[in-house]
Design a protein around this motif. Structure first.
Motif, PDB file in Angstrom:
ATOM      1  N   LEU A 153       0.825  -1.206   0.000  1.00 30.25           N
ATOM      2  CA  LEU A 153       0.000   0.000   0.000  1.00 30.25           C
ATOM      3  C   LEU A 153       0.858   1.255   0.000  1.00 30.25           C
ATOM      4  N   LYS A 154       0.400   2.278  -0.650  1.00 30.97           N
ATOM      5  CA  LYS A 154       1.149   3.534  -0.749  1.00 30.97           C
ATOM      6  C   LYS A 154       0.502   4.666   0.039  1.00 30.97           C
ATOM      7  N   TRP A 155      -0.620   4.400   0.694  1.00 35.15           N
ATOM      8  CA  TRP A 155      -1.339   5.449   1.401  1.00 35.15           C
ATOM      9  C   TRP A 155      -0.591   5.891   2.643  1.00 35.15           C
ATOM     10  N   ARG A 156      -0.918   7.099   3.086  1.00 35.04           N
ATOM     11  CA  ARG A 156      -0.295   7.623   4.301  1.00 35.04           C
ATOM     12  C   ARG A 156      -1.335   7.976   5.352  1.00 35.04           C
ATOM     13  N   GLY A 157      -2.419   7.252   5.388  1.00 30.48           N
ATOM     14  CA  GLY A 157      -3.445   7.454   6.394  1.00 30.48           C
ATOM     15  C   GLY A 157      -3.765   6.123   7.058  1.00 30.48           C
ATOM     16  N   SER A 158      -3.685   6.080   8.374  1.00 30.56           N
ATOM     17  CA  SER A 158      -3.876   4.808   9.067  1.00 30.56           C
ATOM     18  C   SER A 158      -5.286   4.256   8.881  1.00 30.56           C
ATOM     19  N   LEU A 159      -6.276   5.121   8.729  1.00 35.01           N
ATOM     20  CA  LEU A 159      -7.651   4.647   8.567  1.00 35.01           C
ATOM     21  C   LEU A 159      -7.811   3.875   7.258  1.00 35.01           C
ATOM     22  N   LEU A 160      -7.291   4.423   6.169  1.00 35.23           N
ATOM     23  CA  LEU A 160      -7.369   3.728   4.879  1.00 35.23           C
ATOM     24  C   LEU A 160      -6.597   2.424   4.916  1.00 35.23           C
ATOM     25  N   VAL A 161      -5.418   2.455   5.512  1.00 36.11           N
ATOM     26  CA  VAL A 161      -4.602   1.248   5.598  1.00 36.11           C
ATOM     27  C   VAL A 161      -5.322   0.186   6.422  1.00 36.11           C
ATOM     28  N   SER A 162      -5.937   0.577   7.540  1.00 35.79           N
ATOM     29  CA  SER A 162      -6.651  -0.387   8.390  1.00 35.79           C
ATOM     30  C   SER A 162      -7.830  -0.995   7.653  1.00 35.79           C
ATOM     31  N   LEU A 163      -8.557  -0.178   6.922  1.00 31.22           N
ATOM     32  CA  LEU A 163      -9.697  -0.693   6.161  1.00 31.22           C
ATOM     33  C   LEU A 163      -9.240  -1.648   5.059  1.00 31.22           C
ATOM     34  N   ALA A 164      -8.159  -1.294   4.371  1.00 28.36           N
ATOM     35  CA  ALA A 164      -7.636  -2.170   3.322  1.00 28.36           C
ATOM     36  C   ALA A 164      -7.129  -3.484   3.913  1.00 28.36           C
ATOM     37  N   ALA A 165      -6.461  -3.406   5.059  1.00 22.88           N
ATOM     38  CA  ALA A 165      -5.970  -4.625   5.709  1.00 22.88           C
ATOM     39  C   ALA A 165      -7.142  -5.494   6.167  1.00 22.88           C
ATOM     40  N   ALA A 166      -8.184  -4.882   6.688  1.00 25.12           N
ATOM     41  CA  ALA A 166      -9.366  -5.644   7.104  1.00 25.12           C
ATOM     42  C   ALA A 166     -10.003  -6.331   5.891  1.00 25.12           C
ATOM     43  N   LEU A 167     -10.055  -5.648   4.759  1.00 25.76           N
ATOM     44  CA  LEU A 167     -10.581  -6.254   3.535  1.00 25.76           C
ATOM     45  C   LEU A 167      -9.702  -7.421   3.082  1.00 25.76           C
ATOM     46  N   PHE A 168      -8.385  -7.244   3.151  1.00 27.04           N
ATOM     47  CA  PHE A 168      -7.427  -8.294   2.801  1.00 27.04           C
ATOM     48  C   PHE A 168      -7.686  -9.540   3.657  1.00 27.04           C
ATOM     49  N   TRP A 169      -7.821  -9.358   4.965  1.00 27.28           N
ATOM     50  CA  TRP A 169      -8.058 -10.485   5.856  1.00 27.28           C
ATOM     51  C   TRP A 169      -9.475 -11.042   5.710  1.00 27.28           C
ATOM     52  N   ALA A 170     -10.428 -10.214   5.291  1.00 27.51           N
ATOM     53  CA  ALA A 170     -11.785 -10.710   5.036  1.00 27.51           C
ATOM     54  C   ALA A 170     -11.760 -11.722   3.897  1.00 27.51           C
ATOM     55  N   VAL A 171     -11.018 -11.415   2.859  1.00 36.51           N
ATOM     56  CA  VAL A 171     -10.903 -12.342   1.727  1.00 36.51           C
ATOM     57  C   VAL A 171     -10.221 -13.635   2.180  1.00 36.51           C
ATOM     58  N   LEU A 172      -9.150 -13.517   2.970  1.00 33.40           N
ATOM     59  CA  LEU A 172      -8.473 -14.715   3.457  1.00 33.40           C
ATOM     60  C   LEU A 172      -9.380 -15.544   4.364  1.00 33.40           C
ATOM     61  N   LEU A 173     -10.168 -14.884   5.216  1.00 31.47           N
ATOM     62  CA  LEU A 173     -11.088 -15.596   6.093  1.00 31.47           C
ATOM     63  C   LEU A 173     -12.170 -16.300   5.278  1.00 31.47           C
ATOM     64  N   TRP A 174     -12.688 -15.618   4.276  1.00 27.52           N
ATOM     65  CA  TRP A 174     -13.707 -16.217   3.407  1.00 27.52           C
ATOM     66  C   TRP A 174     -13.129 -17.456   2.703  1.00 27.52           C
ATOM     67  N   LEU A 175     -11.898 -17.329   2.167  1.00 21.03           N
ATOM     68  CA  LEU A 175     -11.268 -18.475   1.511  1.00 21.03           C
ATOM     69  C   LEU A 175     -11.051 -19.629   2.489  1.00 21.03           C
TER      70      LEU A 175
END
Length: 184
Positions: A153-175
């Protein structure tokens, strides 16, 4: 200069560290930030502490949000798996996993991204990926799995990074659930 007296100086992170006098000119690792620094001669003024720029500190409300979601997620997981476990079927346990998992992931990644963003603001890293690689060097390669979103990720805001990481782990959890428990 007394050869038995340690040399004290500030590391780039701002912490005061000391090294034996016989290490002057050699490199040592700061026990706080784990950066390698050269021990200065005692007669040379040492560097002053590096202040954290004001723009590096994110709003307190975000930190409170991360704390609240992390604690809420951990308490929910404890309630579900330690207190109420026998009351749920397997399919119910699978369906309520996101209720505790995502708050934990969001809060944890919020804290991690705030720390990594401070590395950028204080000049210890130029990008989130570089800051994550430094953290992986310190924590070990197992941390690469947890810090993977920060490497890309290239963002510099913790909120965006946290949301993207949660989405990343959501996909892994679903799989995970789709492959291991396809009938649930």
């Amino acid at each position: 200069m007394n050869p038995d007296q340690p040399v004290e100086f500030h590391a780039p992170c701002g912490h005061l560290i000391s090294a034996p006098a016989d290490r002057v000119g050699q490199e040592v690792r700061c026990p706080h930030c784990h950066q390698v620094v050269r021990v200065p001669p005692p007669d040379v003024p040492y560097a002053s502490a590096v202040p954290v720029p004001a723009d590096a500190v994110e709003p307190l409300a975000l930190t409170a949000l991360y704390v609240t979601t992390l604690i809420g997620g951990l308490l929910t997981a404890g309630l579900v798996y330690l207190v109420m476990f026998d009351e749920f079927s397997e399919s119910e346990l699978v369906s309520i996993t996101p209720l505790w998992f995502f708050p934990v992931v969001f809060g944890l990644y919020g804290f991690a991204s705030q720390r990594l963003l401070r590395h950028i603001a204080t000049g210890r890293a130029r990008t989130l990926g570089e800051a994550a690689r430094v953290s992986i060097d310190v924590a070990g390669y197992w941390a690469a799995l947890v810090l993977f979103p920060f490497l890309v990720l290239k963002w510099r805001g913790s909120l965006l990074v946290s949301l993207a990481a949660a989405l990343f782990w959501a996909v892994l959890l679903w799989l995970f659930f789709a492959l291991l428990f396809p009938t649930l």
